[in-house]
Design a protein around this motif. Structure first.
Motif, short mmCIF file in Angstrom:
data_model
loop_
_atom_site.label_atom_id
_atom_site.label_comp_id
_atom_site.label_asym_id
_atom_site.label_seq_id
_atom_site.Cartn_x
_atom_site.Cartn_y
_atom_site.Cartn_z
N SER A 31 0.86 -1.19 0.00
CA SER A 31 0.00 0.00 0.00
C SER A 31 0.89 1.24 0.00
CB SER A 31 -0.90 0.01 1.24
OG SER A 31 -1.42 1.31 1.45
N ASN A 33 0.09 4.01 1.04
CA ASN A 33 -0.12 4.71 2.31
C ASN A 33 0.88 4.24 3.36
OD1 ASN A 33 -2.32 6.20 1.32
ND2 ASN A 33 -3.47 5.97 3.23
N GLN A 55 -0.68 -2.24 -6.46
CA GLN A 55 -0.68 -2.51 -5.01
C GLN A 55 -1.22 -3.91 -4.76
OE1 GLN A 55 -1.49 1.49 -2.57
NE2 GLN A 55 -3.26 0.91 -3.78
N GLY A 57 -1.82 -4.92 -1.51
CA GLY A 57 -2.66 -4.85 -0.30
C GLY A 57 -3.29 -3.47 -0.19
N PRO A 65 -10.86 -3.71 1.30
CA PRO A 65 -9.80 -3.82 0.29
C PRO A 65 -10.00 -2.84 -0.85
CG PRO A 65 -11.40 -5.61 0.04
CD PRO A 65 -11.84 -4.82 1.23
N TRP A 74 -2.22 4.97 -8.23
CA TRP A 74 -2.27 4.68 -6.80
C TRP A 74 -1.21 5.57 -6.16
CZ3 TRP A 74 -6.39 2.51 -8.17
CH2 TRP A 74 -6.46 1.51 -9.13
N VAL A 129 -10.67 8.06 -1.92
CA VAL A 129 -9.63 8.74 -1.14
C VAL A 129 -9.63 8.15 0.26
CG1 VAL A 129 -8.89 10.96 -0.18
CG2 VAL A 129 -9.92 10.88 -2.46
N GLY A 143 -6.84 6.86 -5.08
CA GLY A 143 -6.86 5.79 -6.07
C GLY A 143 -7.79 6.15 -7.21
N ASN A 145 -9.13 4.57 -10.98
CA ASN A 145 -9.13 3.50 -11.98
C ASN A 145 -8.92 4.15 -13.34
OD1 ASN A 145 -9.82 1.64 -9.99
ND2 ASN A 145 -12.02 1.93 -10.33
N THR A 157 -16.90 -6.00 -7.55
CA THR A 157 -16.97 -4.56 -7.80
C THR A 157 -17.28 -4.19 -9.24
OG1 THR A 157 -14.58 -4.55 -8.08
CG2 THR A 157 -15.37 -3.84 -5.96
C1 BT5 Z 1 -12.03 4.19 -0.73
O1 BT5 Z 1 -12.45 3.39 0.29
O2 BT5 Z 1 -12.69 4.51 -1.68
C2 BT5 Z 1 -10.58 4.66 -0.60
C3 BT5 Z 1 -9.69 4.09 -1.66
C4 BT5 Z 1 -8.28 4.62 -1.53
C5 BT5 Z 1 -7.30 3.88 -2.40
C6 BT5 Z 1 -5.94 4.53 -2.39
S1 BT5 Z 1 -4.88 3.90 -3.62
C7 BT5 Z 1 -3.53 4.71 -2.92
C8 BT5 Z 1 -3.67 4.57 -1.42
N1 BT5 Z 1 -3.10 3.35 -0.93
C9 BT5 Z 1 -4.03 2.53 -0.38
O3 BT5 Z 1 -3.81 1.41 0.13
N2 BT5 Z 1 -5.24 3.12 -0.46
C10 BT5 Z 1 -5.16 4.44 -1.08
P1 BT5 Z 1 -13.94 2.90 0.52
O4 BT5 Z 1 -14.90 4.06 0.41
O5 BT5 Z 1 -13.88 2.14 1.79
O6 BT5 Z 1 -14.23 1.93 -0.69
C11 BT5 Z 1 -13.81 0.59 -0.68
C12 BT5 Z 1 -14.83 -0.23 -1.46
O7 BT5 Z 1 -14.77 0.11 -2.85
C13 BT5 Z 1 -14.55 -1.73 -1.41
O8 BT5 Z 1 -15.21 -2.33 -0.33
C14 BT5 Z 1 -15.09 -2.23 -2.76
O9 BT5 Z 1 -16.49 -2.45 -2.67
C15 BT5 Z 1 -14.90 -1.04 -3.67
N3 BT5 Z 1 -13.67 -1.14 -4.48
C16 BT5 Z 1 -12.50 -1.77 -4.20
N4 BT5 Z 1 -11.59 -1.55 -5.15
C17 BT5 Z 1 -12.21 -0.79 -6.09
C18 BT5 Z 1 -11.79 -0.22 -7.32
N5 BT5 Z 1 -10.55 -0.35 -7.80
N6 BT5 Z 1 -12.71 0.54 -8.00
C19 BT5 Z 1 -13.97 0.74 -7.53
N7 BT5 Z 1 -14.41 0.22 -6.39
C20 BT5 Z 1 -13.55 -0.52 -5.66
#
Ligand code: BT5
Length: 260
Positions: A31, A33, A55, A57, A65, A74, A129, A143, A145, A157
């Motif tokens: 990660s 982070n 990433q 993890g 995740p 990322w 975020v 993050g 896509n 997803t």
């Molecule tokens: C987020 O969490 O939306 C925050 C994502 C942050 C990612 C960045 S990448 C750089 C940095 N390093 C890390 O390890 N993290 C940050 P949340 O609102 O909790 O959304 C998570 C949910 O989104 C998961 O439970 C899935 O349902 C869905 N999900 C997972 N991966 C996805 C993806 N690539 N695109 C769209 N949805 C996703």
């Protein structure tokens, strides 16, 4: 041809004055982070940034995740906020407003924002975020896509997610996207100190939920109309029993029931 993420390419022409200075790009990490947090613990200055091509993890909020295959952006940035802690939720607003502005500039699509920090297009999630707080720092993880096929996301997803590649049918310049995210997130972060109501106004302008019927899940589960966000970034939801203030949680859009 799609250029690989490279620190030299990102930094050439980088218009951000602090974010991305310094910047490291890793082929693959657990990660970004975690790497940024180690750097912050060692005294890294505000703006120090870490990018990974992949990433293994990646995480979201509340321990969820985050799927992070090659082709996405990322990115994590070390922040040293001097804001009152009550305003730290607004760090997520700075991240999401900045990221959405950058995506629009580079990819020509217009992300909307779903509280607290999701970037969505047509109600599908394009990015997110994650703000993680430390003793004298915060890490903003972003993050997006970008050049990711829908098939590279998990089956759980794919129906709720989208990618810039799926939307546009062609790849974006990832180095240009990284550069623009660093610039726009720096600008949005600076607005937190200079004109916080302007930042909140920008968030409202992109909101996909305000005025709509939402379900809230967090410490409690309930429904209502997402009425506004307050000066600390909390969501205000109108329910039959009054206005509820949500600080941590998730919202989902609900179809409005049409009376028979
Ligand atoms: C987020 O969490 O939306 C925050 C994502 C942050 C990612 C960045 S990448 C750089 C940095 N390093 C890390 O390890 N993290 C940050 P949340 O609102 O909790 O959304 C998570 C949910 O989104 C998961 O439970 C899935 O349902 C869905 N999900 C997972 N991966 C996805 C993806 N690539 N695109 C769209 N949805 C996703």
């Amino acid at each position: 041809m799609e250029a690989k993420l490279s620190p030299a390419t990102i930094q050439a022409g980088l218009r951000a004055s602090r974010f991305g200075r310094p910047l490291s790009v890793y082929p693959r990490v657990d990660s970004t982070n975690d790497i940024a947090r180690e750097l912050a613990e060692q005294g890294a200055s505000e703006g120090t940034a870490v990018i990974a091509r992949e990433q293994t993890g990646g995480r979201g909020r509340l321990g969820r995740p985050w799927i992070s295959p090659p082709g996405g952006l990322w990115l994590s940035v070390v922040l040293r906020p001097t804001l009152p802690v009550a305003q730290w939720p607004l760090l997520g607003f700075a991240g999401s407003v900045g990221a959405a502005t950058a995506v629009e500039a580079i990819a020509g699509v217009t992300p909307q924002l779903k509280w607290p920090n999701d970037l969505v297009i047509d109600d599908r999630k394009l990015g997110g975020v994650l703000i993680e707080a430390g003793p004298a720092y915060a890490i903003a993880g972003i993050g997006i896509n970008a050049n990711v096929g829908l098939d590279a996301l998990s089956s759980e997803t794919t129906s709720s997610a989208t990618t810039l590649l799926a939307l546009r049918g062609q790849a974006v310049d990832l180095n240009a996207l990284a550069r623009e995210v660093l610039l726009q997130v720096e600008r949005a972060y600076d607005l937190l100190y200079q004109d916080v109501s302007a930042l909140i106004q920008q968030w409202r302008g992109r909101s996909v939920i305000l005025g709509r019927h939402v379900g809230v899940s967090g410490t409690e589960t309930f429904e209502g109309i997402a009425e506004n966000v307050d000066a600390q970034g909390a969501l205000l939801v109108r329910t039959p029993t009054g206005l509820r203030r949500v600080v941590v949680g998730d919202v989902s859009l609900r179809a409005v029931e049409v009376p028979p």
